[in-house]
Design a protein around this motif. Structure first.
Motif, PDB file in Angstrom:
ATOM      1  N   THR A 407      -0.326  51.830  54.035  1.00  0.00           N
ATOM      2  CA  THR A 407      -1.322  52.335  54.992  1.00  0.00           C
ATOM      3  C   THR A 407      -0.642  52.555  56.337  1.00  0.00           C
ATOM      4  OG1 THR A 407      -2.021  50.106  55.647  1.00  0.00           O
ATOM      5  CG2 THR A 407      -3.235  51.157  53.850  1.00  0.00           C
ATOM      6  N   GLU A 408      -1.133  53.547  57.059  1.00  0.00           N
ATOM      7  CA  GLU A 408      -0.546  53.916  58.349  1.00  0.00           C
ATOM      8  C   GLU A 408      -1.588  53.802  59.451  1.00  0.00           C
ATOM      9  OE1 GLU A 408       1.423  57.787  60.626  1.00  0.00           O
ATOM     10  OE2 GLU A 408       1.019  57.883  58.480  1.00  0.00           O
ATOM     11  N   SER A 409      -1.117  53.519  60.669  1.00  0.00           N
ATOM     12  CA  SER A 409      -2.017  53.431  61.821  1.00  0.00           C
ATOM     13  C   SER A 409      -2.578  54.808  62.157  1.00  0.00           C
ATOM     14  CB  SER A 409      -1.280  52.854  63.035  1.00  0.00           C
ATOM     15  OG  SER A 409      -0.075  53.556  63.272  1.00  0.00           O
ATOM     16  N   TYR A 410      -3.902  54.873  62.344  1.00  0.00           N
ATOM     17  CA  TYR A 410      -4.597  56.101  62.703  1.00  0.00           C
ATOM     18  C   TYR A 410      -5.281  55.916  64.051  1.00  0.00           C
ATOM     19  CZ  TYR A 410      -4.312  58.940  58.427  1.00  0.00           C
ATOM     20  OH  TYR A 410      -3.872  59.742  57.400  1.00  0.00           O
ATOM     21  N   VAL A 411      -5.477  57.030  64.743  1.00  0.00           N
ATOM     22  CA  VAL A 411      -6.203  57.002  66.002  1.00  0.00           C
ATOM     23  C   VAL A 411      -7.384  57.965  65.931  1.00  0.00           C
ATOM     24  CG1 VAL A 411      -4.211  56.408  67.425  1.00  0.00           C
ATOM     25  CG2 VAL A 411      -4.748  58.815  67.013  1.00  0.00           C
ATOM     26  N   LYS A 412      -8.391  57.676  66.754  1.00  0.00           N
ATOM     27  CA  LYS A 412      -9.481  58.624  66.945  1.00  0.00           C
ATOM     28  C   LYS A 412      -9.111  59.476  68.146  1.00  0.00           C
ATOM     29  CE  LYS A 412     -13.400  57.513  68.931  1.00  0.00           C
ATOM     30  NZ  LYS A 412     -14.734  56.943  69.224  1.00  0.00           N
ATOM     31  N   ALA A 413      -8.903  60.751  67.898  1.00  0.00           N
ATOM     32  CA  ALA A 413      -8.504  61.680  68.952  1.00  0.00           C
ATOM     33  C   ALA A 413      -9.703  62.523  69.353  1.00  0.00           C
ATOM     34  CB  ALA A 413      -7.364  62.565  68.485  1.00  0.00           C
ATOM     35  N   VAL A 414     -10.116  62.429  70.611  1.00  0.00           N
ATOM     36  CA  VAL A 414     -11.209  63.239  71.143  1.00  0.00           C
ATOM     37  C   VAL A 414     -10.591  64.373  71.961  1.00  0.00           C
ATOM     38  CG1 VAL A 414     -13.288  63.268  72.548  1.00  0.00           C
ATOM     39  CG2 VAL A 414     -12.728  61.234  71.194  1.00  0.00           C
ATOM     40  N   ILE A 415     -10.742  65.587  71.491  1.00  0.00           N
ATOM     41  CA  ILE A 415     -10.139  66.764  72.126  1.00  0.00           C
ATOM     42  C   ILE A 415     -11.255  67.648  72.667  1.00  0.00           C
ATOM     43  CG2 ILE A 415      -8.663  68.782  71.790  1.00  0.00           C
ATOM     44  CD1 ILE A 415      -7.467  67.288  69.358  1.00  0.00           C
ATOM     45  N   THR A 416     -11.200  67.938  73.952  1.00  0.00           N
ATOM     46  CA  THR A 416     -12.154  68.857  74.566  1.00  0.00           C
ATOM     47  C   THR A 416     -11.405  70.126  74.948  1.00  0.00           C
ATOM     48  OG1 THR A 416     -13.419  66.997  75.444  1.00  0.00           O
ATOM     49  CG2 THR A 416     -13.854  69.171  76.394  1.00  0.00           C
ATOM     50  N   THR A 417     -11.901  71.271  74.455  1.00  0.00           N
ATOM     51  CA  THR A 417     -11.200  72.529  74.666  1.00  0.00           C
ATOM     52  C   THR A 417     -12.197  73.656  74.928  1.00  0.00           C
ATOM     53  OG1 THR A 417      -9.684  74.116  73.640  1.00  0.00           O
ATOM     54  CG2 THR A 417     -11.175  72.969  72.179  1.00  0.00           C
ATOM     55  N   PRO A 418     -11.811  74.671  75.693  1.00  0.00           N
ATOM     56  CA  PRO A 418     -12.667  75.852  75.829  1.00  0.00           C
ATOM     57  C   PRO A 418     -12.878  76.534  74.472  1.00  0.00           C
ATOM     58  CG  PRO A 418     -10.997  75.826  77.549  1.00  0.00           C
ATOM     59  CD  PRO A 418     -10.645  74.728  76.600  1.00  0.00           C
ATOM     60  N   ASN A 419     -14.001  77.218  74.320  1.00  0.00           N
ATOM     61  CA  ASN A 419     -14.342  77.872  73.054  1.00  0.00           C
ATOM     62  C   ASN A 419     -13.243  78.811  72.559  1.00  0.00           C
ATOM     63  OD1 ASN A 419     -16.930  76.919  72.234  1.00  0.00           O
ATOM     64  ND2 ASN A 419     -17.816  77.967  73.998  1.00  0.00           N
ATOM     65  N   LEU A 428      -3.947  73.336  64.601  1.00  0.00           N
ATOM     66  CA  LEU A 428      -2.941  72.346  64.981  1.00  0.00           C
ATOM     67  C   LEU A 428      -3.259  70.987  64.364  1.00  0.00           C
ATOM     68  CD1 LEU A 428      -0.475  71.590  66.794  1.00  0.00           C
ATOM     69  CD2 LEU A 428      -2.130  70.998  68.571  1.00  0.00           C
ATOM     70  N   CYS A 429      -4.520  70.577  64.422  1.00  0.00           N
ATOM     71  CA  CYS A 429      -4.916  69.281  63.857  1.00  0.00           C
ATOM     72  C   CYS A 429      -4.740  69.265  62.338  1.00  0.00           C
ATOM     73  CB  CYS A 429      -6.364  68.964  64.225  1.00  0.00           C
ATOM     74  SG  CYS A 429      -6.630  68.661  65.989  1.00  0.00           S
ATOM     75  N   TYR A 450     -11.233  63.890  65.857  1.00  0.00           N
ATOM     76  CA  TYR A 450     -10.399  63.898  64.660  1.00  0.00           C
ATOM     77  C   TYR A 450      -9.835  62.506  64.396  1.00  0.00           C
ATOM     78  CZ  TYR A 450      -9.938  68.890  63.521  1.00  0.00           C
ATOM     79  OH  TYR A 450     -10.173  70.173  63.098  1.00  0.00           O
ATOM     80  N   LYS A 451      -9.609  62.234  63.119  1.00  0.00           N
ATOM     81  CA  LYS A 451      -8.794  61.090  62.716  1.00  0.00           C
ATOM     82  C   LYS A 451      -7.396  61.616  62.461  1.00  0.00           C
ATOM     83  CE  LYS A 451     -10.235  58.430  59.448  1.00  0.00           C
ATOM     84  NZ  LYS A 451     -10.890  57.968  58.195  1.00  0.00           N
ATOM     85  N   LEU A 452      -6.410  61.063  63.169  1.00  0.00           N
ATOM     86  CA  LEU A 452      -5.045  61.560  63.068  1.00  0.00           C
ATOM     87  C   LEU A 452      -4.073  60.400  62.870  1.00  0.00           C
ATOM     88  CD1 LEU A 452      -5.149  64.150  65.970  1.00  0.00           C
ATOM     89  CD2 LEU A 452      -4.507  64.711  63.625  1.00  0.00           C
ATOM     90  N   PRO A 453      -3.078  60.572  61.981  1.00  0.00           N
ATOM     91  CA  PRO A 453      -2.047  59.531  61.844  1.00  0.00           C
ATOM     92  C   PRO A 453      -1.147  59.501  63.074  1.00  0.00           C
ATOM     93  CG  PRO A 453      -1.548  61.421  60.440  1.00  0.00           C
ATOM     94  CD  PRO A 453      -2.906  61.665  61.021  1.00  0.00           C
ATOM     95  N   ALA A 473      -6.977  72.021  77.438  1.00  0.00           N
ATOM     96  CA  ALA A 473      -7.541  71.044  76.506  1.00  0.00           C
ATOM     97  C   ALA A 473      -7.339  69.625  77.013  1.00  0.00           C
ATOM     98  CB  ALA A 473      -6.911  71.201  75.125  1.00  0.00           C
ATOM     99  N   THR A 474      -8.224  68.728  76.640  1.00  0.00           N
ATOM    100  CA  THR A 474      -8.103  67.311  76.969  1.00  0.00           C
ATOM    101  C   THR A 474      -7.803  66.530  75.702  1.00  0.00           C
ATOM    102  OG1 THR A 474     -10.391  66.670  76.566  1.00  0.00           O
ATOM    103  CG2 THR A 474      -9.912  67.692  78.680  1.00  0.00           C
ATOM    104  N   LEU A 475      -7.146  65.411  75.857  1.00  0.00           N
ATOM    105  CA  LEU A 475      -6.836  64.550  74.712  1.00  0.00           C
ATOM    106  C   LEU A 475      -7.028  63.108  75.122  1.00  0.00           C
ATOM    107  CD1 LEU A 475      -5.699  64.034  71.848  1.00  0.00           C
ATOM    108  CD2 LEU A 475      -3.425  63.988  72.871  1.00  0.00           C
ATOM    109  N   ASP A 476      -7.875  62.405  74.379  1.00  0.00           N
ATOM    110  CA  ASP A 476      -8.118  60.982  74.611  1.00  0.00           C
ATOM    111  C   ASP A 476      -8.011  60.284  73.268  1.00  0.00           C
ATOM    112  OD1 ASP A 476      -8.692  58.607  75.807  1.00  0.00           O
ATOM    113  OD2 ASP A 476     -10.854  58.926  75.882  1.00  0.00           O
ATOM    114  N   THR A 477      -7.072  59.346  73.136  1.00  0.00           N
ATOM    115  CA  THR A 477      -6.853  58.673  71.858  1.00  0.00           C
ATOM    116  C   THR A 477      -7.236  57.208  71.938  1.00  0.00           C
ATOM    117  OG1 THR A 477      -4.537  58.200  72.418  1.00  0.00           O
ATOM    118  CG2 THR A 477      -4.979  60.236  71.202  1.00  0.00           C
ATOM    119  N   GLU A 478      -7.693  56.694  70.826  1.00  0.00           N
ATOM    120  CA  GLU A 478      -8.084  55.288  70.716  1.00  0.00           C
ATOM    121  C   GLU A 478      -7.728  54.802  69.326  1.00  0.00           C
ATOM    122  OE1 GLU A 478     -12.189  52.620  70.594  1.00  0.00           O
ATOM    123  OE2 GLU A 478     -12.224  54.639  71.455  1.00  0.00           O
ATOM    124  N   PHE A 479      -7.053  53.635  69.250  1.00  0.00           N
ATOM    125  CA  PHE A 479      -6.657  53.104  67.947  1.00  0.00           C
ATOM    126  C   PHE A 479      -7.883  52.892  67.067  1.00  0.00           C
ATOM    127  CE2 PHE A 479      -5.986  49.424  65.143  1.00  0.00           C
ATOM    128  CZ  PHE A 479      -4.968  49.932  64.346  1.00  0.00           C
TER     129      PHE A 479
END
Length: 604
Positions: A407-419, A428-429, A450-453, A473-479
């Motif tokens: 198993t690998e560590s995943y993060v919750k990535a919240v990406i805010t981007t213009p349409n 990309l994801c 997104y859930k990303l490794p 775009a914005t990127l905010d990650t959380e384990f």
């Protein structure tokens, strides 16, 4: 200074939106520093900060402001970084603040860390003052930037947004007035037992650990006997003081104020960021809830290089870890590189800054291995018992015959981007094995969850995201958690000798492509010898890619001269066999070899 006239605040912004310049103007207009002392990015005093033009380390400075209402206020400005890799530094600064100035560049608008740092400030229940900067720039679009800020939060819909130029000082006076008008005074009781938050620290060779503190209750006096509630250490305050921005000793610090304490403690593990400082003879009853430890996203090995000794590297790393609480390390041993350290970082830029700080501040040269994520490897064992091994070093990855699953560590990535960039961001994801969790529309912006490794976003994901969205775009990650993955270890052999420092863990479906790219790059980066050396990529004991590093001179047996077969064979044996065996394990690798691994995803 009365508690009601104290204001503790931070400036939060995306990288390069003018945060350090605004801090310079605040210090200038409050006469904290004279014009002769003032320089650009005064609070960014480290060499790496000046070189990269970014804030890496949070710093505090006390300013005294004579307000238009006739009263004098104490402004404790706690500086914050803007890069995503230093969000933990931002979190520490906000924990010691009561409000924040949200600074947005009028030429770029709301961007990645604008939103991420705003979320951090709201988690700490801080009062937010939105400010638009660079209105003097010809490319400024103030109206569009104001609309973006108002769309961030419902409470921003009717709030007055200040418009300034930190470079020229235009309207900065309005910001100084808004600070005491909108940001609340700190809550505390001067008559209660001493309670102070340690929100930062640094190591001094002569004075020991110097802790940055924000007093909640009570009073802190020089030479007072103090106690750390979490660490348990008891010591006398060797000196106390404030930052102006240089260290200035004072006799006492009162409730609500920000300053420093010289502990005299030389053990770097004794003082932890987030600990509560109190009086040893009259301690407070309740400790301040301490920080959640920083979660390392990327791991890499640091080894002594050149004339640097292991002990010199050990001392430098231990002192740097005290100065940067998001940096973690453990000793490790490599067959190819000898003794070193396995270190945890918040991202690739964090790794680069640590490497440069070791060189510039401690004069230590290091060899850095390729970064990797964290894996839990479950071994084949009788049911129902299932135990896993935590792997942060690819060289310690068990043999494939012993592995049940990984198993690998995943993060919750919240990406805010213009349409306009939605399709490119989703592509990309998907390329990085992301799994969409949610999609939400906010006027002209789209928020993707997104859930990303971690292994897929550790290297260049953030840079790629900024590139395809032109920085919007914005990127905010959380384990998040650990998820089942199908990965293999690529083991590199040079001259038939395994080089454990070059081992990497990759998805099985990418192993063949990555192996061929890697050996091709190593062909031109591994130091050449007098004979050809094979470089092989091994997966599960099978060679899936191979190249030969060309020799420094022509092969005597195939140089075009007319020789007998026996003579050619004799030359081959003399040239290769004995020398190859003698230096089979004597492999000296430059940093360029490890850099080649970082670039395996780049196009040829």
């Amino acid at each position: 200074m009365k508690l009601a006239n104290i204001r503790n605040f931070a400036i939060i912004a995306h990288i390069d939106h003018g945060k350090s310049t605004l801090a310079d103007r605040i210090m200038e207009q409050t006469d904290t520093v004279s014009k002769r002392q003032l320089s650009d990015q005064l609070l960014d005093s480290m060499e790496v900060e000046q070189a990269h033009g970014v804030t890496v380390k949070s710093r505090s400075v006390r300013n005294f402001y004579q307000a238009d209402n006739g009263q004098e206020y104490e402004y404790n400005l706690i500086d914050t970084p803007g890069h995503v890799d230093f969000s933990y530094e931002v979190s520490k600064s906000l924990a010691a603040s009561d409000g924040a100035i949200l600074l947005v560049d009028a030429t770029q608008g709301v961007q990645a860390q604008t939103v991420a740092n705003l979320r951090l400030a709201l988690k700490h229940n801080l009062t937010i003052i939105p400010v638009i900067n660079k209105i003097d720039n010809a490319a400024a679009d103030v109206a569009a930037t104001e609309a973006q800020i108002r769309a961030l939060r419902p409470e921003f819909a009717d709030v007055a947004i200040l418009k300034i130029s930190a470079k020229t000082g235009e309207n900065v006076h309005q910001v100084l007035e808004a600070i005491y008008q909108k940001i609340p005074a700190p809550q505390g009781n001067p008559d209660e037992p001493l309670k102070a938050l340690i929100f930062d620290s640094l190591y001094d060779s002569y004075q020991g650990i110097i802790a940055d503190v924000r007093l909640i209750d009570g009073q802190l006096q020089n030479q007072q006997k103090l106690q750390l509630m979490q660490g348990g250490s008891i010591f006398n305050a060797q000196a106390i003081g404030i930052f102006t921005p240089n260290m200035q000793p004072v006799k006492a610090l009162n409730a609500g104020e920000v300053g420093y304490v010289v502990t005299g403690i030389k053990d770097v593990a004794s003082v932890q960021v987030g600990d509560t400082l109190t009086a040893a003879d009259n301690p407070t009853k309740n400790a301040i809830p301490h920080f959640k430890p920083a979660q390392s996203m990327v791991y890499a090995g640091l080894y002594p290089k050149g004339k640097t000794s292991y002990e010199a590297l050990k001392q430098a790393i231990s002192k740097l870890a005290l100065n940067d609480s998001a940096f973690h390390y453990t000793p490790e041993q490599s067959e190819a590189l000898d003794a070193g350290f396995r270190c945890g970082f918040l991202g690739i830029f964090h790794l680069q800054i640590i490497q440069e700080r070791l060189r510039d501040e401690y004069h230590v040269e290091v060899l850095t291995t390729a970064p990797n994520a964290t894996y839990h490897v479950y071994l084949k064992q009788p049911e129902p018992k299932q135990e896993y091994v935590t792997i942060t070093n690819p060289a310690k990855f068990p043999d494939f015959s012993e592995i049940d699953y990984v198993t690998e560590s995943y993060v919750k990535a919240v990406i805010t981007t213009p349409n306009d960039y939605l399709g490119a961001v989703m592509k990309l994801c998907d390329q990085h094995f992301g799994e969409m969790v949610n999609l939400d529309n906010q006027q002209d912006l789209v928020t993707l969850t997104y859930k990303l490794p971690v292994s897929e976003i550790a290297y260049d994901f953030f840079n790629s995201l900024k590139s395809i969205t032109h920085g919007f775009a914005t990127l905010d990650t959380e384990f998040l958690d650990y998820e089942l993955v199908d990965v293999v270890k690529i083991q590199i052999q040079i001259n038939y000798a395994a080089v454990d420092a070059l081992d990497i863990i990759v998805p099985r479906q990418k192993a063949d492509l990555i192996a061929h790219k890697l050996v091709k790059k190593l062909k031109y980066t591994v130091p050449r010898r007098l004979y050809p050396m094979p470089v092989q990529a091994m997966v599960e004991n099978k060679s899936i890619a191979r190249v030969d590093v060309p020799p420094l001179r022509k092969n005597a047996a195939v140089n075009g001269e007319k020789r007998s077969i026996s003579k050619k064979q004799q030359l081959l044996r003399r040239q290769s066999l004995n020398k190859r065996q003698a230096v089979k394990s004597d492999i000296k690798l430059p940093q360029s070899v490890f850099d080649a691994i970082l670039n395996i995803n780049e196009p040829d």
